[in-house]
Write a protein that holds these residues in place. Structure first.
Motif, PDB file in Angstrom:
ATOM      1  N   GLY A 114       1.673  33.345 -74.560  1.00 41.76           N
ATOM      2  CA  GLY A 114       2.556  32.233 -74.234  1.00 41.76           C
ATOM      3  C   GLY A 114       2.491  31.134 -75.271  1.00 41.76           C
ATOM      4  O   GLY A 114       3.518  30.510 -75.597  1.00 41.76           O
ATOM      5  N   LEU A 115       1.304  30.893 -75.816  1.00 36.25           N
ATOM      6  CA  LEU A 115       1.159  29.875 -76.854  1.00 36.25           C
ATOM      7  C   LEU A 115       1.946  30.265 -78.107  1.00 36.25           C
ATOM      8  O   LEU A 115       2.615  29.425 -78.723  1.00 36.25           O
ATOM      9  N   ILE A 116       1.884  31.524 -78.479  1.00 34.70           N
ATOM     10  CA  ILE A 116       2.638  31.981 -79.652  1.00 34.70           C
ATOM     11  C   ILE A 116       4.133  31.767 -79.430  1.00 34.70           C
ATOM     12  O   ILE A 116       4.840  31.226 -80.297  1.00 34.70           O
ATOM     13  N   ALA A 117       4.606  32.172 -78.265  1.00 36.84           N
ATOM     14  CA  ALA A 117       6.039  32.014 -77.980  1.00 36.84           C
ATOM     15  C   ALA A 117       6.447  30.547 -77.972  1.00 36.84           C
ATOM     16  O   ALA A 117       7.519  30.177 -78.468  1.00 36.84           O
ATOM     17  N   HIS A 118       5.585  29.689 -77.409  1.00 38.00           N
ATOM     18  CA  HIS A 118       5.844  28.244 -77.341  1.00 38.00           C
ATOM     19  C   HIS A 118       5.982  27.652 -78.735  1.00 38.00           C
ATOM     20  O   HIS A 118       6.992  27.007 -79.064  1.00 38.00           O
TER      21      HIS A 118
END
Length: 294
Positions: A114-118
């Protein structure tokens, strides 16, 4: 590359709670005269959590205008909603900024995926480079070295403010990212060791009070003059410690008021004035470092 001493600038306020733009100008001038390498406007220390978008934009715009290209300006653009962070980023993308500082999304505790996508989504929303900001003590989420390495493949993501205080974490990240990826300390107490271990700079709370010394430490370590840099850092370690006697930015803002660098010590709720015992601790640190006389 973003490097050197970047001050995590406070946002001065008037008694009615509005932003004190005259004092903001004076603080920018203070850092220009002192040789600060850059300013981070409306990050954690600038009370980003309680400034609405219009004020956030107004403060960053004023800092950019006052700095007039004479030092680097980085703007906080983080939020725990990706859509909000994109909105904020786009609202500032017309400004002459050197980078954005993008904190890990707090409270909702996303996965590394999720952090990567964010961060990827935010990076794609602007041509201005992004600096990641990892501060798990505040956000309850840790941006792991492998995740940083994956994000560093994006040409728009060009550095990280690493605030765990771990030199081993720095070494892990350094081994995984390109040489031109900016490694910035977000922990004043360990910033000298961070620089000595190969970091490129610091985003500093203490630099609000000691900009000349903070810049000199960065300059000396970049030249390999570690003994001289450590001597300066040893002299301000009490500030590194006591400016966190309460939650940042409460102590540093009160210290600037006590040094007469700002005319009022006003915070946005839920932050309030430091407790009397904390004021005594901060005042003693200012006396020990010669920043006040009595």
């Amino acid at each position: 590359m973003i490097r050197g001493s970047l001050v995590a600038l406070i946002t001065p306020m008037n008694p009615d709670g509005t932003v004190d733009f005259d004092s903001l100008d004076a603080l920018v001038d203070f850092h220009l005269a002192a040789g600060t390498h850059g300013i981070v406007a409306v990050g954690t220390t600038g009370e980003s959590a309680t400034l609405p978008v219009d004020e956030h934009l107004a403060v960053v715009t004023r800092v950019v205008d006052r700095a007039a290209g004479r030092l680097k300006v980085v703007a906080g653009n983080g939020a725990n909603s990706t859509a909000e962070a994109i909105e904020l980023t786009q609202a500032m993308s017309h400004l002459k900024l050197d980078a954005f500082l993008n904190v890990t999304p707090y409270y909702n505790k996303p996965s590394q995926k999720g952090l990567i996508a964010h961060f990827e989504a935010i990076a794609q929303s602007s041509e201005i480079p992004q600096i990641l900001y990892n501060v798990p003590g505040r956000t309850a989420v840790d941006l792991l070295p492998e995740t940083v390495a994956e994000l560093a493949k994006n040409p728009k993501i060009q550095g990280i403010k690493e605030a765990t205080g771990s030199i081993e974490r720095l070494r892990q990240i350094k081994a995984l990212v390109p040489e031109d990826f900016s490694l910035l300390s977000g922990d004043d107490a360990t910033s000298f060791e961070f620089l000595k271990a190969g970091g490129h700079g610091v985003i500093s709370v203490t630099a609000n009070l000691t900009p000349e010394k903070s810049a000199k430490i960065c300059d000396l370590t970049a030249q390999g003059q570690y003994d001289e840099a450590k001597a300066i850092d040893d002299g301000i370690q009490v500030l590194h410690k006591d400016l966190f006697v309460e939650s940042n930015p409460v102590p540093v803002k009160w210290a600037l008021y006590r040094m007469q660098k700002i005319p009022f010590c006003i915070f946005r709720l839920p932050l309030t004035m430091p407790e009397p015992n904390s004021q005594k601790v901060i005042e003693q640190a200012l006396l020990e470092t010669g920043l006040i006389n009595d």
